[in-house]
Design an enzyme around this catalytic site. Structure first.
Site, PDB file in Angstrom:
ATOM      1  N   GLY A  31      19.466  89.514  44.122  1.00 37.27           N
ATOM      2  CA  GLY A  31      19.724  88.445  43.164  1.00 37.27           C
ATOM      3  C   GLY A  31      21.197  88.283  42.866  1.00 37.27           C
ATOM      4  N   ASN A  32      21.497  87.302  42.006  1.00 36.62           N
ATOM      5  CA  ASN A  32      22.903  86.954  41.823  1.00 36.62           C
ATOM      6  C   ASN A  32      23.690  87.998  41.040  1.00 36.62           C
ATOM      7  OD1 ASN A  32      21.794  86.372  39.332  1.00 36.62           O
ATOM      8  ND2 ASN A  32      22.802  84.380  39.103  1.00 36.62           N
TER       9      ASN A  32
ATOM     10  N   ASN B 172       6.757  89.938  39.532  1.00 41.17           N
ATOM     11  CA  ASN B 172       6.639  90.444  40.898  1.00 41.17           C
ATOM     12  C   ASN B 172       5.917  91.793  40.874  1.00 41.17           C
ATOM     13  OD1 ASN B 172       8.065  88.210  41.964  1.00 41.17           O
ATOM     14  ND2 ASN B 172       9.995  89.165  41.422  1.00 41.17           N
TER      15      ASN B 172
ATOM     16  N   GLU C 247      16.862 100.213  48.733  1.00 42.89           N
ATOM     17  CA  GLU C 247      15.677  99.631  49.353  1.00 42.89           C
ATOM     18  C   GLU C 247      16.028  98.585  50.397  1.00 42.89           C
ATOM     19  OE1 GLU C 247      12.454  99.692  45.783  1.00 42.89           O
ATOM     20  OE2 GLU C 247      12.915  97.768  46.660  1.00 42.89           O
TER      21      GLU C 247
END
Lengths: 505, 505
Positions: free
Chosen positions: B272-273, B385, B295
């Protein structure tokens, strides 16, 4: 000049002094690391002398509080006396003393509740600040200055390594046959220098039987002859017996399915009457040649060793009743080769728990319908004891079992609630929940499947309809239906208890 | 007979078939283990063919759903297509597909959200039942039948070992230079046979570059040429840049204090950002010779490798934007010796994370004033998620950092709340929380000290007075004052959002 044959190191005899004198080395505001784990092996004289000194200073209008680090819980002469003297500003990593507990819950003492495996590495990391003084009970000092550990190991290695100055209590009450029972691993390091811990069986010895301490740091040695705090044996009641029955049936079932060997896997067990009931049940079980890799050796573990069904037990401390302590002391020659005491960093190390595949059995305060467990904070805010090693074991175990009576306070509190008021163990780390009403095997279940099983199997019949009603309505009004909940109502049972004294409507 | 030079094993050429034919090996109600991790290395043809078959069966009035296991998230051709066909009854261990997410949150699909390190060992334990079919993407089959892994490893080793039958997809879109990049460790076992994992540096190789599979189990091989799901790069916004600034300042401070080496410790970073902003910031930092043990290798990690500041990265998968994937493919010769892809059981293993001393940096949905973190369930019930590897890393890391903008939904949701509506990471595992407003170093603090720091440092100014007011009143009306709370009100912010669309009063 000493009457204590436990001090064999000539060079250290000059440091022998009184507890009062030793306590003067501890200054206001300093950080003190003391020995002690579940009421075993804690210093018994210096803390009392320190408490007296603190009270005198307070009477004179001078502030005096310390930051106190230990292995885990200690005894009334330590936590009790220092808390009563209002001498503890900050406490870690575990407490079960009632006086200290009250102070914490009145907001008069800061308490950091830690995973017990993480205390030593975190102290080495350094951000908790320096450790000014260590006060460590040992059972003897050898000719070469090495120390024979006492009835617990806890964080003693780390305190001795890190402290600027060291005070030793040599307790001749401790059985001399403790010598040789300990395994102190000196291979730890900070990253990037850590290496695999070479333990592959619970009975492996990977260290030395003795603690080491730079003699130049030892500023005082105090001789004592005082018993550990030995709590009375908690006899199993009907609920504990029923819970143990469910657990034993489950273990037999898992073995029959080929998912557990005939010697099971290394046992970890908390203390208390439920734990003792499970361990007693294992005496009459088909399992043989068992081992334990656990935090403490309690009465039930001793009985299991005596039965021959448990081959050996590895722990960091004893936690025995007066009767069991007397029995152990009388039969130490038989028992000593079946037990190993290690630093808590090793007894609770995730690497070792995962490798060995422990069967973890712990208690809880409450579980919610999704299997999130609160082990520490009553009504979400009032600390009972602390998380202790339950997180180390539950997350890394081969089997993670939580056991509890289905109600507390005569039925006014349900151990199964819509939502846990505080979470210590997330659902992922809770595989099995057992109450006297049944065992819920939650492995492989989604949240809704877990809820149905927990409500139907574990909850007390008085609360089952209330839980089913909440869950049914949550399925109707939830933001998402992965794990249905009603935030406006989820903690209402706790609020009701606070207002009316019962969770029942 | 094949046009695909990626299949070098003569004996297996006869198994080459169509996706439609391969999908017929999958039966209703069976359990299927597929490859795939963060949109990399998942099968792209067989799941689509299976979805078509399921839709046809449903049209004919016949039920057809499977239990689906993967590494982590996959792509629209897998989770998306199968969920759209209503073909998944049960899903583990992670999902980020929007169609599947909706099914789960409408209560139409069961989802087991697992610690990613635990999937393989739990499957070996056996209580999840047998694995009927594995569908695995590889980038090639060698002459001796060994398999060249694809752009993710995930649980592929375990699926190949455990499945009754195996379907392979050989994807010629994958870069042939992937060969040699993987490190597949074949030393795992069930207890009591587990041994130390011999990895002591992120760049250690402890296995082989290839996956092995009994050729007798391979029932079908499908040739594909299809790209991984590559999500667009999320450019850092002002909040992400501010958060990254706080994190970098903190790392510099820790290094200056001597608590971190000049090369830091192995980095773990989510995607992500915000993660990209932190990694971009490290390019201009004083740290050199860094490593990553994580990961996934995302865009920012690739840039950091290209800069020379990051010496190597160990992960289980790629998670790249289309631009970064093109860049990697064009420069694979330069990059390949700086990257290792391992099974997720190894990339996320608690033993290794603790030993290496990772710096864990993860996102969150909300944190409460005591630092308990919700990473997964919006308003306590709606899965976003999953926990992924955040629990593996946060609990075992040397430094555990959580990062988030202080609000979401244009300010209508506060990321700092009185009580987390769901807990994935307990306070003990959350050392640092960072928002655009500041960084709260919570290490060594008691709950009340944490609350004051989190409210004062991390919360958005719009919510700060509301939080301070709640905390002040909780100190007055709590059951205990260890971690003051008002159960009747603690989740009211979530209820208000559900009723009014904003947490603001």
């Amino acid at each position: 000049m000493t009457s204590n044959s436990r001090i064999q190191c000539e060079a250290l005899l000059s440091r022998v002094t009184t507890a009062e004198q030793a306590a003067t080395f501890i200054t206001p505001g300093s950080t003190v690391g003391m020995s002690g784990f579940t009421g075993s092996g804690y210093p018994k004289a210096v803390p009392l002398a320190l408490a007296a000194r603190i009270e005198a200073e307070h009477s004179a209008g001078r502030p005096f509080r310390i930051k106190l680090w230990t292995g885990a819980s200690t005894g009334p002469e330590l936590d009790g006396a220092l808390a009563k003297a209002d001498g503890i500003a900050f406490r870690l990593p575990y407490n079960s003393d009632p006086v200290a507990r009250e102070k914490i819950n009145r907001g008069e003492m800061d308490y950091l509740d830690m995973h017990l495996s993480q205390v030593a590495p975190v102290v080495w990391q350094g951000f908790l600040g320096p450790l000014d003084t260590a006060v460590i009970e040992v059972s003897g000092i050898r000719e070469d200055g090495s120390l024979v550990p006492s009835s617990s190991v806890g964080n003693n290695k780390t305190w001795l390594d890190r402290a600027e100055r060291v005070i030793l209590e040599v307790n001749r009450w401790q059985n001399p046959a403790l010598e040789g029972m300990h395994d102190i691993y000196y291979g730890t390091a900070l990253p990037p220098h850590r290496v695999p811990i070479p333990l592959v069986r619970p009975d492996d010895r990977i260290g030395t039987p003795y603690l080491h301490c730079d003699p130049a740091k030892i500023v005082a040695i105090v001789e004592t002859e005082a018993p550990d705090r030995n709590l009375p044996f908690a006899a199993p009641d009907a609920a504990a017996t029923a819970i143990a029955g469910h657990v034993l049936e489950f273990l037999r079932h898992e073995a029959a399915k080929g998912r557990l060997p005939a010697s099971l896997l290394p046992l970890q067990s908390g203390v208390g009457n439920i734990a003792n009931a499970v361990l007693a049940g294992l005496i009459d079980s088909p399992f043989e040649d068992m081992t334990a890799y656990t935090e403490v050796i309690q009465d039930g573990m001793l009985d299991l060793l005596a039965s021959g069904k448990l081959r050996m037990a590895s722990a960091t401390a004893f936690s025995l009743s007066p009767e069991a302590a007397a029995r152990l002391n009388a039969n130490m020659a038989d028992f000593r080769h079946t037990m190993i005491l290690r630093p808590q960093e090793m007894s609770n190390h995730p690497e070792l728990i995962r490798r060995l595949g422990c069967i973890a059995m712990n208690g809880l305060i409450e579980a919610d319908i999704y299997g999130n467990v609160n082990s520490t904070q009553v009504m979400g805010s009032r600390i009972q004891n602390g998380i202790g090693g339950s997180g180390d074991f539950a997350r890394n175990a081969y089997l993670s079992i939580f056991m509890t009576p289905s109600t507390a306070k005569g039925g006014k509190i349900s151990a199964i609630v819509p939502q846990a008021s505080h979470v210590d163990h997330i659902g992922q780390d809770v595989q099995v929940i057992v109450t006297e009403h049944g065992l819920a095997d939650l492995r492989g279940l989604s949240p809704k499947q877990r809820a149905e099983m927990i409500i139907g199997t574990c909850a007390h019949p008085d609360y089952r309809p209330m839980l089913a009603d909440y869950y049914r309505r949550a399925r109707g009004g939830s933001y998402g239906l992965h794990a249905p909940s009603l935030p406006g109502e989820a903690l209402s049972w706790h609020q009701r208890f606070m207002e009316t004294g019962t969770m029942l409507c």
